[in-house]
Design a protein around this motif. Structure first.
Motif, short mmCIF file in Angstrom:
data_model
loop_
_atom_site.label_atom_id
_atom_site.label_comp_id
_atom_site.label_asym_id
_atom_site.label_seq_id
_atom_site.Cartn_x
_atom_site.Cartn_y
_atom_site.Cartn_z
N ASP A 1 0.86 -1.19 0.00
CA ASP A 1 0.00 0.00 0.00
C ASP A 1 0.90 1.24 0.00
OD1 ASP A 1 -1.53 2.18 0.56
OD2 ASP A 1 -2.74 1.22 2.11
N PRO A 2 0.90 2.03 -1.09
CA PRO A 2 1.85 3.15 -1.17
C PRO A 2 1.65 4.19 -0.05
CG PRO A 2 0.29 3.21 -3.01
CD PRO A 2 0.10 1.90 -2.32
N ASP A 3 0.41 4.40 0.38
CA ASP A 3 0.17 5.35 1.47
C ASP A 3 0.91 4.92 2.74
OD1 ASP A 3 -1.41 6.91 -0.14
OD2 ASP A 3 -3.30 6.06 0.56
N LYS A 4 0.86 3.60 3.01
CA LYS A 4 1.53 3.06 4.20
C LYS A 4 3.05 3.14 4.05
CE LYS A 4 -2.20 0.06 5.75
NZ LYS A 4 -2.68 -1.34 5.83
N LEU B 1 11.71 3.09 0.36
CA LEU B 1 10.26 3.09 0.53
C LEU B 1 9.59 4.17 -0.33
CD1 LEU B 1 10.09 2.57 4.41
CD2 LEU B 1 9.68 0.86 2.64
N TYR B 2 10.20 5.36 -0.37
CA TYR B 2 9.65 6.45 -1.20
C TYR B 2 9.61 6.03 -2.67
CZ TYR B 2 9.95 9.91 2.62
OH TYR B 2 9.77 10.61 3.79
N GLU B 3 10.69 5.38 -3.12
CA GLU B 3 10.75 4.96 -4.53
C GLU B 3 9.68 3.90 -4.82
OE1 GLU B 3 13.87 3.11 -7.82
OE2 GLU B 3 14.60 3.62 -5.81
N GLU B 4 9.54 2.93 -3.92
CA GLU B 4 8.51 1.89 -4.10
C GLU B 4 7.12 2.51 -4.17
OE1 GLU B 4 8.55 -1.39 -1.37
OE2 GLU B 4 10.71 -1.70 -1.60
N ALA B 5 6.87 3.47 -3.28
CA ALA B 5 5.56 4.13 -3.24
C ALA B 5 5.33 4.91 -4.53
CB ALA B 5 5.49 5.05 -2.04
N ALA B 6 6.36 5.61 -4.99
CA ALA B 6 6.24 6.42 -6.20
C ALA B 6 5.86 5.55 -7.40
CB ALA B 6 7.56 7.15 -6.48
N ALA C 1 4.40 2.62 -7.34
CA ALA C 1 3.04 2.10 -7.16
C ALA C 1 2.00 3.17 -7.51
CB ALA C 1 2.85 1.64 -5.71
N TYR C 2 2.24 4.40 -7.07
CA TYR C 2 1.31 5.50 -7.40
C TYR C 2 1.26 5.72 -8.92
CZ TYR C 2 0.90 7.19 -2.54
OH TYR C 2 0.62 7.34 -1.19
#
Length: 293
Positions: A4-7, A33-38, A40-41
């Protein structure tokens, strides 16, 4: 690990904040984590959140003294801003990426980032695009890579022509000629000089076209070139008010070998009344055979 990118963002933010139990920020863990979230978004087309996550990933790499990776993330943030149509951020992010590449001592990707920004904003904010193209050229020239800047100068001139800023377009073409001179690219240099003369003629500024041509003739390489012979024929036809000759010269092979945008201008010549130029031209005094001084 949660996908979950928000998490992921929430967890990364905590890693960068100091507390009673955390005395130093874990930028390495946070950046991953920031890169993974980016990513995913971006996959779910949440471009605003992806843009912010890539910005944070870039900041993390900066904190880790890795300007190359920081620049890459900043370019990704720029592409997200492009998806959102936020042109000022597109330019800002690519400029920042360019600065980070310069920190790595890499002028080529630094220039490329500025050129990507220019192409992205060209239709929406052409004035900004011209600045970006020019800065991209200067970035290469400062590193002695003039030859790599030719296409960027041509692109800048093309934008100026779309804006009908003919003097600015001619100035850029003359800068291209100077860059070509520095790396002994004589053919490109001569083509740029002839192109500048054509731009002035298209703007129906015969005096400036003549002045530009006279200045170019100080350069020996141009003086003996096909491009100079073509410019001479054009200017002579203008001085004589000969519309048919102007049109004939505009169809010549020398002009056909110029950039498409310049060819299109040449084929539309003359753009104004040239008969007045003939009457304005000073008549030559008859030669006095007794006075040969």
């Amino acid at each position: 690990m949660s996908s979950d990118p928000d998490k992921l963002i929430s967890k990364a933010d905590k890693l960068t904040k100091l507390s009673l139990t955390r005395w130093s920020a874990d930028w390495k863990g946070a950046s991953v984590l920031y890169e993974e979230a980016a990513i995913a978004y971006r996959l779910s087309k949440k471009y605003e959140k992806a843009k912010e996550a890539f910005e944070k990933a870039s900041k993390g790499q900066e904190m880790l003294s890795s300007p190359w990776d920081a620049a890459k993330h900043m370019e990704s943030a720029a592409t997200m801003a492009k998806e959102l149509g936020n042109w000022s951020e597109v330019a800002d992010f690519y400029r920042r990426a360019s600065e980070l590449y310069i920190e790595c001592g890499r002028s080529q990707p630094a220039s490329d980032a500025l050129a990507k920004a220019a192409r992205a904003v060209e239709d929406a904010v052409p004035e900004e695009a011209v600045k970006l193209y020019t800065d991209a050229c200067e970035t290469l020239e400062e590193d002695g890579k003039e030859q790599m800047a030719f296409d960027l100068y041509r692109a800048a001139a093309s934008v100026y022509l779309k804006l009908e800023k003919y003097t600015d377009a001619a100035t850029v073409l003359l800068r291209l000629a100077l860059a070509a001179d520095k790396c002994n690219a004589t053919h490109s240099q001569c083509k740029a000089y002839l192109s500048a003369v054509i731009v002035y003629l298209y703007a129906h500024d015969f005096q400036q076209a003549e002045k530009c041509h006279n200045d170019c003739c100080q350069i020996e390489a141009f003086l003996n070139s096909d491009q100079n012979r073509c410019a001479n024929k054009l200017l002579s036809a203008y001085a004589e008010g000969d519309v048919e000759e102007i049109k004939r010269v505009a169809q010549s092979s020398t002009i056909s070998n110029l950039d498409h945008v310049i060819i299109r201008l040449a084929r539309k010549l003359p753009t104004g009344d040239v008969s007045s130029l003939k009457s304005a031209a000073p008549e030559e005094e008859p030669l006095d055979e007794d006075d040969l001084t």
